[in-house]
Design a protein around this motif. Structure first.
Motif, mmCIF file in Angstrom:
data_model
loop_
_atom_site.group_PDB
_atom_site.id
_atom_site.type_symbol
_atom_site.label_atom_id
_atom_site.label_comp_id
_atom_site.label_asym_id
_atom_site.label_seq_id
_atom_site.Cartn_x
_atom_site.Cartn_y
_atom_site.Cartn_z
ATOM 1 N N UNK A 64 0.855 -1.185 0.000
ATOM 2 C CA UNK A 64 0.000 0.000 0.000
ATOM 3 C C UNK A 64 0.891 1.235 0.000
ATOM 4 N N UNK A 65 0.409 2.273 -0.654
ATOM 5 C CA UNK A 65 1.097 3.560 -0.599
ATOM 6 C C UNK A 65 0.517 4.323 0.593
ATOM 7 N N UNK A 66 1.372 4.815 1.478
ATOM 8 C CA UNK A 66 0.899 5.491 2.672
ATOM 9 C C UNK A 66 0.194 6.796 2.306
ATOM 10 N N UNK A 67 -0.739 7.226 3.150
ATOM 11 C CA UNK A 67 -1.556 8.396 2.810
ATOM 12 C C UNK A 67 -0.757 9.655 2.515
ATOM 13 N N UNK A 68 0.415 9.824 3.167
ATOM 14 C CA UNK A 68 1.189 11.043 2.914
ATOM 15 C C UNK A 68 2.036 10.937 1.650
#
Length: 251
Positions: A64-68
């Protein structure tokens, strides 16, 4: 439905699969927040190739790509594959040993289980719960249970990259040389201790549980509200009596 045509593997496909698996291993070693540049340096792939494979693994939900947008973490599909193997059910006999120890110590007593490369908090003291078990499991360089696992490794940097010793508090060890010194002391002393490195007001002592053949399989972790590591170490003698009983049950 028309069956898929088996065209076999092309010449480049096995290498691409190996590269994707290497990237998954690199993200697992580094922990959440690792950047594409750090992954590329770890696995030795060109940045463009690394970024293309990272996007593919994100699309397939293995990462997953982190929200930031500053890094990556393992995705739900990896958790689904690993979960059953790292969180086995405890036997009644093992739970009874842990419960007996809790009845004799007025501090938190927690049981963690190890794989060769990771740990899981499987029995958290209900009367003195851990504030954040995920921090214990993720930041091996800061938690007492994590340091115990790192001390078992021929080279701890195969599990935690030296550039990813994240600071959780002002007392967290963030220099590789300092962590080396701590791990040498653990090997010589037989238990791992930290105070204020995960939470500022908490001291912990992790005493190893070893299988009859000697392998590290678990640890009993004492947690005490204190900034003094001696407050946790004071229980180590009693805890060792119980780790000796747990070894045959967990090994």
């Amino acid at each position: 439905m028309t069956p898929a045509v088996d065209r076999g593997l092309t010449g480049r496909q096995p290498k691409a699969v190996q590269s994707a698996l290497a990237i998954l291993e690199a993200v697992a070693r580094a922990g959440a927040g690792v950047t594409a540049k750090e992954v590329a340096e770890d696995v030795g792939l060109p940045p463009a190739t690394t970024y293309r494979l990272l996007n593919l693994l994100v699309g397939e939900e293995y990462l997953v790509r982190l929200p930031d947008l500053h890094g990556f973490a393992l995705g739900r599909k990896v958790a689904g594959l690993a979960g059953p193997s790292v969180a086995p059910a405890l036997s009644t006999a093992a739970r009874e040993v842990v419960a007996e120890l809790r009845s004799r110590v007025r501090s938190g007593i927690h049981l963690v289980l190890y794989t060769p490369t990771a740990l899981r908090c499987v029995d958290v003291d209900p009367d003195h719960p851990l504030q954040a078990p995920e921090l214990v499991e993720r930041h091996l360089h800061a938690s007492a249970a994590g340091k115990l696992l790192l001390a078992e490794q021929p080279d701890w940097q195969e599990l935690v990259h030296a550039q990813r010793l994240h600071r959780l508090t002002d007392r967290t060890v963030t220099r590789a040389a300092d962590l080396d010194a701590e791990l040498r002391a653990i090997r010589g002393g037989g238990c791992a201790v930290q105070a204020g490195q995960v939470h500022e007001d908490l001291a912990c002592c992790a005493v190893p549980v070893r299988a009859p053949a000697g392998a590290l399989v678990a640890a009993l972790v004492v947690t005490v509200r204190s900034t003094d590591p001696a407050a946790a170490v004071a229980h180590a003698g009693l805890v060792r009596e119980f780790t000796a009983r747990l070894g045959p049950l967990l090994g």
